[in-house]
Design a protein around this motif. Structure first.
Motif, PDB file in Angstrom:
ATOM      1  N   MET A 248     -13.766  -8.878  70.865  1.00 36.37           N
ATOM      2  CA  MET A 248     -12.667  -8.216  70.163  1.00 36.37           C
ATOM      3  C   MET A 248     -11.754  -9.220  69.496  1.00 36.37           C
ATOM      4  N   ASN A 249     -11.591 -10.396  70.137  1.00 33.98           N
ATOM      5  CA  ASN A 249     -10.745 -11.421  69.542  1.00 33.98           C
ATOM      6  C   ASN A 249     -11.318 -11.900  68.220  1.00 33.98           C
ATOM      7  N   SER A 250     -12.653 -12.042  68.169  1.00 32.43           N
ATOM      8  CA  SER A 250     -13.296 -12.479  66.923  1.00 32.43           C
ATOM      9  C   SER A 250     -13.147 -11.419  65.836  1.00 32.43           C
ATOM     10  N   ILE A 251     -13.301 -10.148  66.231  1.00 30.82           N
ATOM     11  CA  ILE A 251     -13.153  -9.065  65.262  1.00 30.82           C
ATOM     12  C   ILE A 251     -11.723  -9.014  64.735  1.00 30.82           C
ATOM     13  N   SER A 252     -10.754  -9.174  65.631  1.00 37.81           N
ATOM     14  CA  SER A 252      -9.349  -9.155  65.216  1.00 37.81           C
ATOM     15  C   SER A 252      -9.052 -10.293  64.240  1.00 37.81           C
ATOM     16  N   ARG A 253      -9.549 -11.464  64.550  1.00 34.50           N
ATOM     17  CA  ARG A 253      -9.312 -12.603  63.670  1.00 34.50           C
ATOM     18  C   ARG A 253      -9.977 -12.383  62.306  1.00 34.50           C
ATOM     19  N   PHE A 254     -11.148 -11.744  62.326  1.00 39.27           N
ATOM     20  CA  PHE A 254     -11.819 -11.468  61.047  1.00 39.27           C
ATOM     21  C   PHE A 254     -10.980 -10.519  60.188  1.00 39.27           C
ATOM     22  N   PHE A 255     -10.460  -9.452  60.813  1.00 38.55           N
ATOM     23  CA  PHE A 255      -9.643  -8.509  60.048  1.00 38.55           C
ATOM     24  C   PHE A 255      -8.302  -9.121  59.644  1.00 38.55           C
TER      25      PHE A 255
ATOM     26  N   PHE B 257      -8.012 -12.218  58.806  1.00 42.63           N
ATOM     27  CA  PHE B 257      -8.414 -12.974  57.617  1.00 42.63           C
ATOM     28  C   PHE B 257      -8.517 -12.046  56.403  1.00 42.63           C
ATOM     29  N   CYS B 258      -9.100 -10.852  56.608  1.00 41.63           N
ATOM     30  CA  CYS B 258      -9.223  -9.896  55.499  1.00 41.63           C
ATOM     31  C   CYS B 258      -7.854  -9.478  54.955  1.00 41.63           C
ATOM     32  N   SER B 259      -6.853  -9.417  55.819  1.00 39.39           N
ATOM     33  CA  SER B 259      -5.517  -8.997  55.382  1.00 39.39           C
ATOM     34  C   SER B 259      -4.783 -10.090  54.620  1.00 39.39           C
ATOM     35  N   GLY B 260      -5.319 -11.312  54.628  1.00 41.93           N
ATOM     36  CA  GLY B 260      -4.665 -12.414  53.933  1.00 41.93           C
ATOM     37  C   GLY B 260      -3.543 -13.057  54.745  1.00 41.93           C
ATOM     38  N   ALA B 261      -3.479 -12.762  56.029  1.00 43.57           N
ATOM     39  CA  ALA B 261      -2.411 -13.309  56.873  1.00 43.57           C
ATOM     40  C   ALA B 261      -2.711 -14.751  57.263  1.00 43.57           C
ATOM     41  N   HIS B 262      -1.640 -15.492  57.602  1.00 41.58           N
ATOM     42  CA  HIS B 262      -1.771 -16.849  58.117  1.00 41.58           C
ATOM     43  C   HIS B 262      -2.044 -16.728  59.609  1.00 41.58           C
ATOM     44  N   ILE B 263      -3.290 -16.950  60.015  1.00 45.81           N
ATOM     45  CA  ILE B 263      -3.746 -16.569  61.353  1.00 45.81           C
ATOM     46  C   ILE B 263      -3.005 -17.335  62.447  1.00 45.81           C
ATOM     47  N   SER B 264      -2.838 -18.623  62.284  1.00 44.54           N
ATOM     48  CA  SER B 264      -2.182 -19.416  63.338  1.00 44.54           C
ATOM     49  C   SER B 264      -0.745 -18.960  63.553  1.00 44.54           C
ATOM     50  N   THR B 265      -0.081 -18.512  62.480  1.00 41.42           N
ATOM     51  CA  THR B 265       1.284 -18.002  62.617  1.00 41.42           C
ATOM     52  C   THR B 265       1.283 -16.595  63.206  1.00 41.42           C
ATOM     53  N   LEU B 266       0.332 -15.770  62.778  1.00 38.10           N
ATOM     54  CA  LEU B 266       0.265 -14.393  63.263  1.00 38.10           C
ATOM     55  C   LEU B 266      -0.021 -14.347  64.757  1.00 38.10           C
ATOM     56  N   GLU B 267      -0.798 -15.284  65.277  1.00 40.66           N
ATOM     57  CA  GLU B 267      -1.128 -15.284  66.705  1.00 40.66           C
ATOM     58  C   GLU B 267       0.112 -15.452  67.584  1.00 40.66           C
ATOM     59  N   LYS B 268       1.159 -16.015  67.038  1.00 41.90           N
ATOM     60  CA  LYS B 268       2.387 -16.238  67.820  1.00 41.90           C
ATOM     61  C   LYS B 268       3.232 -14.972  67.931  1.00 41.90           C
ATOM     62  N   HIS B 269       2.852 -13.910  67.220  1.00 40.67           N
ATOM     63  CA  HIS B 269       3.656 -12.679  67.199  1.00 40.67           C
ATOM     64  C   HIS B 269       2.760 -11.487  67.533  1.00 40.67           C
ATOM     65  N   PRO B 270       2.564 -11.196  68.819  1.00 38.22           N
ATOM     66  CA  PRO B 270       1.643 -10.115  69.242  1.00 38.22           C
ATOM     67  C   PRO B 270       2.015  -8.748  68.686  1.00 38.22           C
ATOM     68  N   THR B 271       3.292  -8.491  68.450  1.00 34.12           N
ATOM     69  CA  THR B 271       3.703  -7.174  67.957  1.00 34.12           C
ATOM     70  C   THR B 271       3.208  -6.908  66.534  1.00 34.12           C
ATOM     71  N   GLU B 272       2.795  -7.943  65.835  1.00 35.35           N
ATOM     72  CA  GLU B 272       2.336  -7.797  64.462  1.00 35.35           C
ATOM     73  C   GLU B 272       0.806  -7.716  64.361  1.00 35.35           C
ATOM     74  N   HIS B 273       0.122  -7.890  65.490  1.00 30.13           N
ATOM     75  CA  HIS B 273      -1.338  -7.971  65.442  1.00 30.13           C
ATOM     76  C   HIS B 273      -1.976  -6.694  64.913  1.00 30.13           C
ATOM     77  N   ASN B 274      -1.570  -5.554  65.464  1.00 31.98           N
ATOM     78  CA  ASN B 274      -2.208  -4.289  65.086  1.00 31.98           C
ATOM     79  C   ASN B 274      -1.959  -3.933  63.622  1.00 31.98           C
ATOM     80  N   LYS B 275      -0.758  -4.237  63.140  1.00 28.55           N
ATOM     81  CA  LYS B 275      -0.440  -3.902  61.751  1.00 28.55           C
ATOM     82  C   LYS B 275      -1.372  -4.635  60.794  1.00 28.55           C
TER      83      LYS B 275
END
Length: 365
Positions: free
Chosen positions: A1-8, A10-28
């Motif tokens: 699931m972690n790999s799938i989340s990271r793939f999506f 990436f699809c959203s154009g988010a900065h992954i290393s920064t997004l990982e620090k904010h769990p409340t933003e993961h689902n969005k």
């Protein structure tokens, strides 16, 4: 699931290393990325089907379809990813809407392009039936046009033929009537024009001689009619009228199966109307709703990004961009300072102070 989340992500154009620090933003961003991914997937299917339809019958049709579908899907995916990632949540609401307006218009165009080939497949049966009606009407119109053109071209010859036929038919009917009167005269049937005396008398002989002469005239007239008909048929054969016939059911099936993209696209547009020209509301709504569904699906990531509140990820991105801008300015200031002869330790001290002031303005105060 972690790999799938990271793939999506990436699809959203988010900065992954920064997004990982904010769990409340993961689902969005997972939802945004999934929407962009499936939009690209639908685009690949749509483009692949369109290319397969173009090369249908070719041995390499599947290969062309797969190749073009991948290219088209990746192009749409990359464009959607850029559209969503380029919306700056740090800007004001009005500015965000202004930024999103051209991107929404572009998304609408992409939605229309994606939906059209899939609509052609969904309404394939109805399109074929409409094409059959169109081909049959066009063939009938073509035959009528050829006949009208032929009639104008050989108006004199056709007029002579019709006159000769009318004269032949009239003479043939008259001979039949006179033959019946002669029989009445011979067998003694009393009428206004016969004597009622049985036998082959002078009157009967005279009528029979007249009939033979008229029958000779009929034979001559019939020969003239045949000669004119032969000439007209030869001209029809030369002008192609004899080979033009209405299509059979089997021919219509074959034509509808090999119809080109333009014909099928035209037929899809005509499904909104009945054959008598009135509007078919049910079919029109079905076609419209399918197109609107793909348009909405294409615009959805932009709408989600616009409607979402500015979260911690957006603040972190803003600070990260500020640090990067500051680093660029620092390098520039350092070069200038060295050129001016300022001591390196003073430069580093000033740079660190400005960095702390930028990242933690409250502590600096």
């Amino acid at each position: 699931m972690n790999s799938i989340s990271r793939f999506f992500w990436f699809c959203s154009g988010a900065h992954i290393s920064t997004l990982e620090k904010h769990p409340t933003e993961h689902n969005k961003y997972l939802g945004i990325g999934a929407t962009i991914f499936f939009t690209g997937l639908f685009a690949a299917l749509s483009g692949g089907y369109a290319m397969y339809f173009v090369f249908k019958g070719d041995a390499a049709a599947v290969l062309f379809a797969v190749f073009f579908g991948l290219i088209w899907g990746l192009a749409i995916f990359n464009m959607d990813r850029y559209i969503v990632a380029s919306i700056n949540k740090s800007a004001s609401t009005n500015k965000q809407i202004l930024q999103a307006t051209p991107r929404i218009l572009l998304a609408i165009m992409i939605g229309l392009v994606i939906s059209r080939p899939l609509e052609l497949k969904i309404f394939d049966k109805e399109i074929k039936e409409r094409l059959k009606v169109s081909y049959l009407n066009n063939q009938r119109s073509k035959i009528d046009t050829l006949n009208a053109s032929f009639g104008n071209k050989y108006k004199i010859e056709i007029g002579k033929l019709n006159e000769a036929k009318a004269e032949r038919d009239s003479l043939s009917n008259a001979i039949k009537e006179d033959r019946q009167k002669l029989n009445f005269e011979i067998f003694g049937n009393k009428t206004l024009e016969t004597s009622g005396v049985m036998g082959y008398g002078p009157y009967a002989k005279r009528k029979e001689a007249e009939l033979k002469q008229r029958e000779q005239n009929l034979d001559t007239l019939t020969a003239d009619v045949r000669a004119l008909e032969k000439f007209v048929d030869g001209r029809k054969q030369f002008d192609g009228l004899m080979t033009e016939k209405l299509y059979t059911g089997k021919q219509l099936d074959s034509l509808s199966n090999i119809a080109g993209f333009a014909d099928r696209n035209w037929a899809l547009g005509q499904l909104s109307f009945n054959t008598d020209g009135t509007r078919d509301v049910n079919t029109s709504l079905a076609v419209t709703f399918i197109g609107l569904l793909f348009i909405f699906f294409e615009c959805l990531p932009v709408f989600v990004k616009l409607m979402s509140d500015r979260g911690p990820y957006d603040h972190s991105i803003k600070n990260l961009e500020a640090v990067q801008v500051y680093a660029s300015d620092r390098d520039k200031d350092y070069e200038i300072a060295v050129m001016d002869g300022i001591q390196e330790t003073r430069i580093e001290t000033e740079i660190e102070r400005r960095k702390r002031q930028l990242l933690h303005p409250s502590q600096e105060e």
